[in-house]
Write a protein that holds these residues in place. Structure first.
Motif, PDB file in Angstrom:
ATOM      1  N   ASP A  26      -0.857 -19.853  -7.312  1.00  0.00           N
ATOM      2  CA  ASP A  26      -2.268 -19.191  -7.334  1.00  0.00           C
ATOM      3  C   ASP A  26      -3.169 -19.657  -6.254  1.00  0.00           C
ATOM      4  N   GLY A  27      -3.632 -18.899  -5.541  1.00  0.00           N
ATOM      5  CA  GLY A  27      -4.695 -19.310  -4.298  1.00  0.00           C
ATOM      6  C   GLY A  27      -6.098 -19.385  -4.577  1.00  0.00           C
ATOM      7  N   ASN A  28      -6.754 -19.290  -3.585  1.00  0.00           N
ATOM      8  CA  ASN A  28      -8.349 -19.379  -3.792  1.00  0.00           C
ATOM      9  C   ASN A  28      -8.947 -18.022  -3.963  1.00  0.00           C
TER      10      ASN A  28
ATOM     11  N   HIS B  74      -1.592 -25.952  -0.392  1.00  0.00           N
ATOM     12  CA  HIS B  74      -2.593 -26.263   0.505  1.00  0.00           C
ATOM     13  C   HIS B  74      -4.018 -25.668  -0.027  1.00  0.00           C
ATOM     14  N   VAL B  75      -4.156 -25.330  -1.325  1.00  0.00           N
ATOM     15  CA  VAL B  75      -5.240 -24.686  -1.802  1.00  0.00           C
ATOM     16  C   VAL B  75      -6.255 -25.344  -1.832  1.00  0.00           C
ATOM     17  N   ASP B  76      -6.304 -26.845  -1.794  1.00  0.00           N
ATOM     18  CA  ASP B  76      -7.429 -27.667  -1.866  1.00  0.00           C
ATOM     19  C   ASP B  76      -7.892 -28.238  -0.482  1.00  0.00           C
ATOM     20  N   ASP B  77      -7.300 -27.933   0.599  1.00  0.00           N
ATOM     21  CA  ASP B  77      -7.559 -28.603   1.700  1.00  0.00           C
ATOM     22  C   ASP B  77      -9.054 -27.875   2.060  1.00  0.00           C
TER      23      ASP B  77
ATOM     24  N   SER C 259      -8.327 -19.105   2.555  1.00  0.00           N
ATOM     25  CA  SER C 259      -8.842 -17.880   1.741  1.00  0.00           C
ATOM     26  C   SER C 259      -7.823 -17.710   0.494  1.00  0.00           C
ATOM     27  N   ARG C 260      -6.802 -17.850   0.854  1.00  0.00           N
ATOM     28  CA  ARG C 260      -5.588 -17.733  -0.401  1.00  0.00           C
ATOM     29  C   ARG C 260      -4.799 -19.068  -0.390  1.00  0.00           C
ATOM     30  N   ASP C 261      -4.076 -19.517   0.508  1.00  0.00           N
ATOM     31  CA  ASP C 261      -3.310 -20.654   0.482  1.00  0.00           C
ATOM     32  C   ASP C 261      -2.232 -20.690   1.651  1.00  0.00           C
ATOM     33  N   CYS C 262      -1.636 -21.725   2.047  1.00  0.00           N
ATOM     34  CA  CYS C 262      -0.673 -21.928   3.198  1.00  0.00           C
ATOM     35  C   CYS C 262       0.202 -22.790   2.382  1.00  0.00           C
ATOM     36  N   PRO C 263       0.794 -22.038   1.405  1.00  0.00           N
ATOM     37  CA  PRO C 263       2.068 -22.721   0.829  1.00  0.00           C
ATOM     38  C   PRO C 263       3.211 -23.261   1.618  1.00  0.00           C
TER      39      PRO C 263
ATOM     40  N   ASN D 243       1.086 -17.034   4.988  1.00  0.00           N
ATOM     41  CA  ASN D 243      -0.229 -16.973   5.231  1.00  0.00           C
ATOM     42  C   ASN D 243      -0.659 -15.678   5.111  1.00  0.00           C
ATOM     43  N   HIS D 244      -2.051 -15.714   4.844  1.00  0.00           N
ATOM     44  CA  HIS D 244      -3.035 -14.606   4.839  1.00  0.00           C
ATOM     45  C   HIS D 244      -4.426 -14.941   5.306  1.00  0.00           C
ATOM     46  N   LEU D 245      -4.557 -14.843   6.558  1.00  0.00           N
ATOM     47  CA  LEU D 245      -5.698 -15.599   6.996  1.00  0.00           C
ATOM     48  C   LEU D 245      -6.931 -14.660   6.795  1.00  0.00           C
ATOM     49  N   LYS D 246      -8.213 -15.226   6.945  1.00  0.00           N
ATOM     50  CA  LYS D 246      -9.437 -14.392   6.626  1.00  0.00           C
ATOM     51  C   LYS D 246      -9.528 -12.981   7.553  1.00  0.00           C
TER      52      LYS D 246
END
Length: 370
Positions: free
Chosen positions: A164-166, A189-192, A202-206, A223-226
């Protein structure tokens, strides 16, 4: 082995606001939703905050009810607001601790034919390791894998993983792998955080560590960037650049740890020559699979929409050692709407209208000698 990435644009359900008739309409609703969510999350509500919240609640169609056409306000306990008989909305809570609940986007089912075309793309890819973008969550991706893929004659993947991401719209990134391509260590890396305390991604970079049947080790960062679509251009570009910078830092750390085979894959929402992606594209040793002599772009440089150069936003970025193992690569567009004057590429026979498209994105793949 075949490594691929595909933006599936949700599998079973999608926010109703994202399916509005025009992009501008959906953008306005999502921006109002985001603004109200930020205000509701504050520890203390100032009088000016209350005024803004009340207006946004009305603008989102919740003047008379907690259920609007596109947004749902869940109030489990405590008092957030009143609706006077004379009309309007009055915020009575003094801060986030005064009530328990959440603001949610309302979903609606994805068109069945579109969902099946998504599955057809994934089946035709034949990937051993597949990164997916815009999957709702792991249970949904697992159900899609176990039910829809077999229904169109495909084989289900052995492992399915989503962290689960942000993004509270149900837009996450995940990974599916075939038998023998085992997912080992995972790192989220959801909490970076940025210097201002906001989350970077915006999501995560697992980070997913994959072991191949021959024992080779590969680390995949999905990844899924802004996006460019929501928020002002300057702020969106700055956020995307910060995310690209952080992905670059993660990549360099992995190299220092002795990892040779690294892939940064996903929807980066910008072009290779853009300033926001520069920290990742030119600021690291990563190489774009599109530039490999064995890669065939199918006659179009892009991966989204009309697939022009300005629509090149989906990537397989490979470390030098991994890039050296590329045997072939390409872009699969058979699940995308091809236009009509003229049709740009061949599609599935079942894709007869834009609504039937499996995604607005193409799938990208490479064959690696690992």
């Amino acid at each position: 082995m075949r490594l691929a990435v595909y933006n599936v644009e949700n599998l079973f359900d999608r926010a109703k606001a994202m399916n509005l008739g025009t992009w501008a309409q959906g953008r306005e609703v999502l921006e109002q939703f985001a603004a109200l969510n930020r205000l509701l999350g504050q520890i203390r509500y100032r009088p000016s905050d209350k005024t803004k919240m009340a207006k946004l609640i009305v603008d989102l169609g919740m003047a008379a009810s907690d259920t609007g056409p596109f947004v749902l306000l869940r109030r489990n306990r405590g008092g957030l607001l009143k609706r006077p008989k004379g009309g309007g909305v009055e915020i009575v809570a003094e801060g986030r601790a005064d009530w328990v609940g959440s603001l949610e986007l309302r979903d609606e089912p994805i068109d069945e034919q579109a969902m099946r075309n998504t599955a057809r793309v994934i089946n035709d890819l034949g990937a051993d390791v597949l990164g997916v973008v815009e999957a709702e969550n792991r249970p949904v991706l697992s159900a899609f894998n176990g039910q829809i893929l077999p229904a169109i004659g495909g084989d289900a993947f052995r492992q399915v993983m989503v962290i689960d991401g942000n993004d509270d719209r149900g837009i996450d990134v995940g990974l599916l792998t075939r038998e023998g391509f085992r997912i080992g260590t995972m790192r989220s890396h959801v909490d970076d955080r940025l210097p201002n305390g906001e989350t970077v991604f915006s999501r995560d970079c697992p980070e997913f560590e994959i072991t191949t049947p021959d024992g080779a080790r590969l680390v995949v960062l999905v990844n899924h960037l802004k996006s460019k679509g929501y928020g002002g251009k300057a702020s969106s570009d700055a956020r995307r650049k910060a995310q690209a910078t952080q992905v670059g830092e993660i990549y360099r750390r992995l190299l220092k740890e002795g990892v040779k085979h690294i892939a940064v894959i996903g929807d980066l929402n910008d072009t290779p020559d853009s300033a926001p992606l520069a920290p990742l594209i030119t600021g690291t040793t990563l190489k774009d699979a599109f530039t490999h002599p064995a890669f065939d772009d199918g006659g179009y440089p892009g991966t989204y929409g009309a697939c022009n150069a300005s629509n090149k936003i989906d990537y397989l970025l490979l470390s030098p050692a991994l890039y050296a193992t590329v045997q072939a690569g390409g872009v699969l567009r058979t699940g995308m709407w091809p236009g009509v004057r003229p049709r740009k590429w061949e599609t599935f026979p079942e894709l007869t209208r834009p609504e039937d498209a499996g995604s607005d994105h193409a799938a990208v793949w490479v064959d690696l000698d690992l």
